[in-house]
Every structure is written in structure tokens, then in C-alpha cells.
Design an enzyme around this catalytic site. Structure first.
Site, mmCIF file in Angstrom:
data_model
loop_
_atom_site.group_PDB
_atom_site.id
_atom_site.type_symbol
_atom_site.label_atom_id
_atom_site.label_comp_id
_atom_site.label_asym_id
_atom_site.label_seq_id
_atom_site.Cartn_x
_atom_site.Cartn_y
_atom_site.Cartn_z
ATOM 1 N N CYS A 89 49.212 25.623 60.257
ATOM 2 C CA CYS A 89 49.196 25.271 61.679
ATOM 3 C C CYS A 89 47.956 25.804 62.387
ATOM 4 C CB CYS A 89 50.412 25.859 62.364
ATOM 5 S SG CYS A 89 51.955 25.378 61.632
ATOM 6 N N ARG A 99 42.508 22.792 58.502
ATOM 7 C CA ARG A 99 43.518 23.750 58.046
ATOM 8 C C ARG A 99 44.712 23.051 57.408
ATOM 9 N NH1 ARG A 99 42.970 28.772 60.581
ATOM 10 N NH2 ARG A 99 45.182 29.187 60.526
ATOM 11 N N TRP A 124 51.791 22.207 60.252
ATOM 12 C CA TRP A 124 51.958 22.018 58.806
ATOM 13 C C TRP A 124 53.403 22.417 58.528
ATOM 14 C CZ3 TRP A 124 53.072 24.803 54.340
ATOM 15 C CH2 TRP A 124 52.640 24.233 53.137
ATOM 16 N N ASN A 136 52.253 29.406 64.944
ATOM 17 C CA ASN A 136 51.859 29.385 63.537
ATOM 18 C C ASN A 136 52.504 30.598 62.886
ATOM 19 O OD1 ASN A 136 50.586 29.321 61.058
ATOM 20 N ND2 ASN A 136 48.629 30.100 61.832
ATOM 21 N N GLY A 137 53.214 30.359 61.772
ATOM 22 C CA GLY A 137 53.886 31.464 61.084
ATOM 23 C C GLY A 137 55.342 31.104 60.841
ATOM 24 N N GLU A 190 39.033 26.010 37.382
ATOM 25 C CA GLU A 190 38.550 25.637 38.714
ATOM 26 C C GLU A 190 38.183 24.150 38.755
ATOM 27 O OE1 GLU A 190 38.709 26.745 41.540
ATOM 28 O OE2 GLU A 190 37.129 25.806 42.709
ATOM 29 N N LYS A 238 39.876 21.530 41.300
ATOM 30 C CA LYS A 238 39.101 20.695 42.244
ATOM 31 C C LYS A 238 39.517 19.242 42.077
ATOM 32 C CE LYS A 238 37.961 22.908 44.488
ATOM 33 N NZ LYS A 238 37.923 24.325 44.650
ATOM 34 N N GLU A 263 43.177 18.524 43.352
ATOM 35 C CA GLU A 263 43.446 18.653 44.792
ATOM 36 C C GLU A 263 42.777 17.577 45.625
ATOM 37 O OE1 GLU A 263 42.172 22.304 46.747
ATOM 38 O OE2 GLU A 263 40.515 22.471 45.354
ATOM 39 N N HIS A 321 47.633 24.995 20.651
ATOM 40 C CA HIS A 321 48.999 25.518 20.853
ATOM 41 C C HIS A 321 49.813 24.647 21.804
ATOM 42 C CE1 HIS A 321 47.859 29.031 18.573
ATOM 43 N NE2 HIS A 321 46.753 29.082 19.298
ATOM 44 N N LYS A 381 44.044 24.665 54.506
ATOM 45 C CA LYS A 381 42.881 25.482 54.172
ATOM 46 C C LYS A 381 43.221 26.962 54.200
ATOM 47 C CE LYS A 381 38.477 26.152 53.463
ATOM 48 N NZ LYS A 381 37.979 25.842 52.112
HETATM 49 C C1 F6R Z 1 41.232 25.294 46.565
HETATM 50 C C2 F6R Z 1 41.390 26.283 47.612
HETATM 51 C C3 F6R Z 1 42.591 27.155 47.577
HETATM 52 C C4 F6R Z 1 42.246 28.545 48.114
HETATM 53 C C5 F6R Z 1 43.497 29.417 48.205
HETATM 54 C C6 F6R Z 1 43.173 30.812 48.675
HETATM 55 O O1 F6R Z 1 40.040 24.601 46.692
HETATM 56 O O2 F6R Z 1 40.589 26.379 48.490
HETATM 57 O O3 F6R Z 1 43.138 27.237 46.296
HETATM 58 O O4 F6R Z 1 41.315 29.134 47.258
HETATM 59 O O5 F6R Z 1 44.396 28.831 49.103
HETATM 60 O O6 F6R Z 1 42.535 30.791 49.905
HETATM 61 P P1 F6R Z 1 41.666 31.992 50.414
HETATM 62 O O7 F6R Z 1 40.448 32.077 49.540
HETATM 63 O O8 F6R Z 1 41.330 31.643 51.823
HETATM 64 O O9 F6R Z 1 42.497 33.227 50.284
#
Ligand code: F6R
Length: 613
Positions: A2, A27, A74, A100-101, A484, A488, A491, A507, A608
Site C-alpha cells: 500500500c 509499490r 495491495w 498501510n500495514g 536470480e 527475474k 516475475e 537429482h 516493490k
Molecule cells: C525481485 C525483488 C524482490 C525483492 C524482495 C526484497 O526483483 O525485487 O524479490 O528483492 O522483495 O526486497 P528488499 O530488497 O526491498 O528487502
């Protein structure tokens, strides 16, 4: 998650709130709403879906007013729907709240309030807040502030709140406990927001509210108080961020812009931390060489992409410092029984500095009295404020939901930290430090070269994007790179992708391989048998007709003879190859998403900044 924005001043709040909410879109959200004071009244507008829906509704039924609060939601408690969108009102419609929360004791409070005659209209936890304030007002609180404080003292969980009272048309109230909220100080106007970029156009000075504080904002005054109503003094901080940093600057997406910023970000991290004599210096970290000499263990905790950076950090630190290094996911760490001793250095890694699980883990480490170092991108964030020491990644605002520049900056931070600790512990010599630093200094140009190869990578992504799944394989330092790369891809393109340590393929995942499965193999040259082992793994994929996309060192003919497609990367030391290899994978994911027509900067369901557990 949020987003909150609020405005008090002489201007019409509606366009300011809408602009702020747009800047918070990254976000992640699924509905939105605003509330503003209009002449003698208070009006709200909400929408389900994108903010453009709210804009359309405002165009059809224009609204003007001030002050105001706005929200992007959210969903946690209750599906995305009109009734669950914020702002939420009390029974009389005189108190509007954005949140938010999570209010963890909302069910008990709701039961109590319902028994007292309150009617609830939504499935949210948030709705208890305006009703609780209403109840406190009815129960004798002397004014709005007193009612708010009384209500907050009863709420458990996490909140950032923006509140309007219909009968107090000159004021925005705000409160913070565990969820991010800042106050922006303007010229005869003031703001609240979930983060600085939302209001950067209007302010240069901010107050970072602490947990358990409220702020009472008028156009010419901001008062901060604790939950007992005692005044708290905050020295405003000047924001060191150019307003252009939050614009797309001609790129089609923020993610593309942020990938292109990587050479600059890494170059400036190197300039900041490497002295003229190729010595790594970390004055901002502040721990002495003596401390690193007696250190026995490092524990790194983070989530998502930052967790992959932590895995890289573990491998590199073990390699260069001789220390025992453990990693864990924030969401797992505190629910097992970790052995955290005082002589452990606890490192939290987070782009946003607001990730709930990482923060909770950090607080657990603090309880155990170990020193806490954060690797973080956001000054003033909760993580930064709760740490003994911080190494900033200085990547600038990252708006694309998929982390790119923050990730490579985290890898660079770990590289610098590992060299520094390695030297302090005499695990590496001055000569070796020089060689390592020289290799790091070549990374920004190598990334620049990768970005120039985008068309080639795009052609490969166009060819492979339409399958249901993809497998990513790597070894040692590039095992986290494989994880990673897969993250990427899934997502932003929504293609299922799985990252694996290549040696683990036999395995289980080998069962997936057939003539349709793209298998991304990271096989850049190493000086030992890891390269040969990776070649053997690729042979195993080839024998089963998997479609190999190889990441290989420039000019490697052996890999070219096995792979269906090849992305060449410039040669570097193996330890630092993940910084370059991951850029190839970022681009691969980016163009796969492009071909699949997804909303790259705002992938579905993702947020985010993950401020709830
Ligand atoms: C993926 C991504 C998320 C963040 C995760 C942690 O591209 O951005 O997996 O890495 O939500 O977020 P932070 O780094 O803000 O703690």
C-alpha cells in the site's frame, strides 16, 4: 505494498494526491482512493484496478478540495473491491483513514465495536481504526488528537496512517508503527507519503517518523508527538535526490532505465570506496580492523533478490575472508531456532529497507546483542535506522518492481566488504587486493558492453519466450546468478522458471528436459574444474535435446559447439562474473516479458516494498 500520500496547503489537493499515488504505483496495488475536504464536507473517491480508473471517474465527476489523503491498496484482508478500498470511514462518515500495514488485533476490536453498535462495511482490518476513533470521541476524548492517540494505544500490529476529520478541515493527521511514513516539509504546505519519490517534486526537507509517533500537519506547522501525546523534536533532513531520478528519462520502462544505470552506479560505488592506492576503504561502515580480526561468524538475512545477493556474499566472503558465513531468508530465520551469538556480525540486505521479514530478523539479532550491518539503498528507511552501521548501495530510487541496479550494487557492496574484511584478517595480501580491485574496476565497462548487446539478447528471448517453462543452471558464484535469472524471468514475464545448482540437476530437474525446454546455462570460464563440470552438465542437457541458451566468456568455442544460442560476456575473474552475467539474464527476462506483453514495471500481484510478513 500500500502507498499513502497526503497534502495540506492552499492548492487543490486532488491533482497532487493523484500525482503522488502515480509515483507510488511501483509499490504494487490493486485498488485506490482519495478523500478531500470540500467546502464544509468531506468527499471520497475510490476505484478497483489501476489509477487510470480513478482518473476517469474524476474526469466524469470532477472533485476539488484540500487538504486530502490518498491510497493505493495491495489487498491483504479482503479481496480487491470497492468496499475494501481505502479511505475507510467511521459510522458517521466524519473520519477518513488510509492505512498501510496490518492491525493484528482487528478481529477482537471489531467484535467489541460491533457489540457497541458499530456497523462495518468492509472485510478489512483497517476499518476498525476510524470506528475506534469514533468510539473514543464518543467516550469523552477531549479532541481529535486525543481520540486518535487513545485508539492507537489499542491497536496492535503495523500501521502507517493518514487521517482526515471532517470537523477539522485544516489538518492532516498521520501515525506510524512498523510501516514506512515520512512527512515532507514544503513552503506553506506539508505532505505525508510512504516514501520520498512520491513527493520529491514538492519538497527538499523531510521528517522520518519513528515507530510510535503521530504527526499533526497544518499548512504552516508540523507537530510530532509520541503515543502519550508528548512532543518529539525531529531535525528535518535534507533530501539528497534529484527530482529527475524518479522519471523514466526517455526509456520505455523504469526497468530498462535502471538496467542502463548499472555502469554508473557501480562506478560511483567504486569511486566512493577505493582509495588512490587501490585499497578498499569503508569509513561509513565504521567497524575497526581489530573488530574484523576477532570476528568469528557472519549471518546474512534478506528476502527475494536481496537473498540471492546474500548467497553471493556468503560464497565470496568464505572465499576471501576465511570466516564462517551463513545465510537465511527473513521469512524463515526467526521461525527456526538460529544460534546467534554476540560475536556474530549480522548483515541485513534490502533495497527498500522496509521489508517486514528482514526487519523482524534484524530486531531478533539485536536482541541477541550482535552487531548489525545493513546493506541498503534507502536513506532514512527503517532498516537503516535500526542498524549499528550501514553500507549504502547508492543506486538511486529503484522504481521498476523487478530489482536490477540495486542487485548489482548489492553484489558490488559484498565484493568491497569481502576484500576489506579479507585484508583486515590477513587472508589476502596487498598485491591480491590490488588485483581484485583492478578486476572490479573493469566491471562497469563490461556491463556497458552487455547493454550494447541487447538486440542479440532480444532475438534469443523472442525465440524462446513462448514455452511454459525454463530452467536456469549455474555453479558456485553463479549458482545465485541462476536463481536470480529465473526469478527475474518469472516475475516479469510470468513464464515459470526454475533456478538450480547445475550439479543438482541429476537429482530431479533433469526429468523436465525435452526438446522444448529452454535451459539457460551459465558457463563463463573459471580457472578450475567448475568450468569442466558445467560443460558436462550442458552435455547432459544436450543429450536429452534440451534447448541450451549459454552465457559464455567471449570467444568460447567449446560452449558454442554445445549451445543452441549463446550470449557472450566479457572475461573477468570468476568471483566477479555474476555482476556481468546477471545483466545478460536481466535483459533476457526483460525481452521475454516484452514479447509476452506483460506490464514490466508493475508485474501482477507483486509489491516493490513488502511491508507485511
Ligand atoms: C525481485 C525483488 C524482490 C525483492 C524482495 C526484497 O526483483 O525485487 O524479490 O528483492 O522483495 O526486497 P528488499 O530488497 O526491498 O528487502
Amino acid at each position: 505494498m500500500c502507498g499513502i500520500v497526503g497534502y495540506v496547503g492552499q492548492k487543490d489537493a486532488v491533482p497532487l494526491l493523484m500525482d503522488g499515488l502515480k509515483r507510488l504505483e511501483y509499490r504494487g496495488y490493486d485498488s485506490a482512493g482519495i478523500a478531500v475536504h470540500t467546502a464544509g464536507d468531506m468527499a471520497t473517491r475510490i476505484c478497483v484496478g489501476r489509477l487510470s480508473e480513478l482518473e476517469d471517474s474524476l474526469e466524469k465527476r470532477p472533485l476539488q478540495g484540500r487538504p486530502g489523503i490518498g491510497h493505493t491498496r495491495w489487498a491483504t484482508h479482503g479481496e480487491p473491491s470497492e468496499k475494501n478500498s481505502h479511505p475507510h470511514l467511521d459510522g458517521s462518515g466524519r473520519i477518513a483513514v488510509v492505512h498501510n500495514g496490518i492491525i493484528e488485533n482487528y478481529q477482537d476490536l471489531r467484535n467489541e465495536l460491533e457489540a457497541a453498535g458499530h456497523t462495518f462495511l468492509s472485510d478489512t482490518d483497517t476499518e476498525v481504526i476510524p470506528h475506534l476513533i469514533e468510539q473514543e470521541l464518543a467516550g469523552g476524548a477531549e479532541d481529535f488528537e486525543a481520540a486518535l492517540l487513545r485508539a492507537l494505544r489499542r491497536a496492535r500490529g503495523a500501521y502507517a496512517l493518514g487521517i482526515l476529520f471532517k470537523d477539522d478541515p485544516d489538518t492532516v493527521y498521520a501515525a506510524r508503527l512498523g510501516s514506512p511514513l515520512i512527512v515532507g516539509l514544503g513552503q506553506n504546505e506539508n505532505y505525508i507519503a510512504s516514501d520520498v519519490p512520491a513527493i520529491l517534486k514538492h519538497i527538499r526537507q523531510v521528517i522520518y517518523l519513528n515507530d510510535g509517533e503521530i504527526a499533526v500537519l497544518k499548512q504552516d506547522q508540523v507537530l510530532v508527538k509520541d503515543l502519550d501525546g508528548r512532543a518529539v523534536h525531529h531535525e528535518p533532513k535534507t533530501v539528497d535526490m534529484a527530482p529527475e531520478a524518479t522519471e523514466r528519462a526517455g526509456f520505455e520502462t523504469f526497468m530498462l532505465k535502471e538496467m542502463h544505470e548499472q555502469p554508473r552506479v557501480l562506478r560511483s560505488l567504486l569511486e566512493k570506496h577505493v582509495s588512490g592506492h587501490a585499497r578498499v576503504q569503508l569509513p561509513e561502515v565504521g567497524f575497526s580492523e581489530d573488530y574484523f580480526q576477532i570476528l568469528r561468524r557472519i549471518m546474512i538475512v534478506s528476502c527475494g533478490t536481496a537473498y540471492h545477493a546474500a548467497m553471493y556474499g556468503k560464497f565470496l566472503m568464505e572465499h576471501l575472508t576465511g570466516l564462517a558465513v551463513e545465510t537465511d531468508l527473513g521469512s524463515e530465520f526467526r521461525y527456526r531456532s538460529p544460534r546467534i551469538e554476540r560475536d556474530t556480525l549480522f548483515i541485513a540486505v534490502s533495497q527498500s529497507g522496509e521489508t517486514a521479514d528482514t526487519l523482524a530478523s534484524l530486531r531478533l539479532a539485536r536482541l541477541k546483542k550482535c552487531k548489525v550491518l545493513s546493506i541498503c539503498n534507502v536513506p532514512g528507511s527503517s532498516l537503516v535506522r535500526d542498524s549499528d552501521s550501514v553500507m549504502f548501495t547508492d543506486a538511486g530510487p529503484e522504481i521498476g518492481v523487478a530489482s536490477t541496479k540495486a542487485y548489482t550494487a548489492q553484489l558490488m557492496a559484498f565484493a568491497l566488504l569481502s576484500i576489506h574484511i579479507g585484508r583486515a584478517r590477513d587472508e589476502i595480501t596487498e598485491e591480491q587486493e590490488k588485483e581484485l580491485v583492478a578486476a572490479l574496476e573493469g566491471i562497469p565497462d563490461a556491463i556497458h558492453y552487455m547493454l550494447e548487446r541487447a538486440d542479440h539478447i532480444r532475438a534469443i528471448a523472442d525465440k524462446h519466450h513462448d514455452g511454459p517453462s525454463a530452467l536456469y543452471l549455474g555453479r558456485r558464484f553463479n549458482y545465485p546468478t541462476a536463481l536470480e535469472g529465473a526469478l527475474k524471468n518469472k516475475e516479469i514475464s510470468y513464464q515459470h522458471a526454475e533456478g538450480y545448482a547445475a550439479g543438482e540437476m541429476k537429482h530431479g530437474p533433469i526429468a523436465l528436459i525435452n526438446e522444448y525446454l529452454p535451459v539457460v546455462c551459465i558457463c563463463t570460464r573459471t580457472e578450475d574444474e567448475v568450468y569442466d563440470k558445467m560443460i558436462s552438465n550442458m552435455k547432459e542437457v544436450e543429450a536429452r535435446h534440451g534447448r541450451i541458451i549459454a552465457i559464455a566468456t567471449d570467444g568460447d568455442k567449446q560452449v558454442a559447439s554445445i549451445a543452441e544460442d549463446i550470449i557472450y560476456v566479457p572475461e573477468t575473474r570468476e568471483e566477479f562474473s555474476p555482476l556481468i552475467n546477471v545483466v545478460a539474464l536481466q535483459l533476457l527476462a526483460y525481452y521475454a516479458a516484452h514479447a509476452r506483453g506483460t506490464d514490466i514495471d508493475k508485474p501482477r500481484n507483486l509489491a516493490k516494498s513488502v511491508t507485511v510478513e
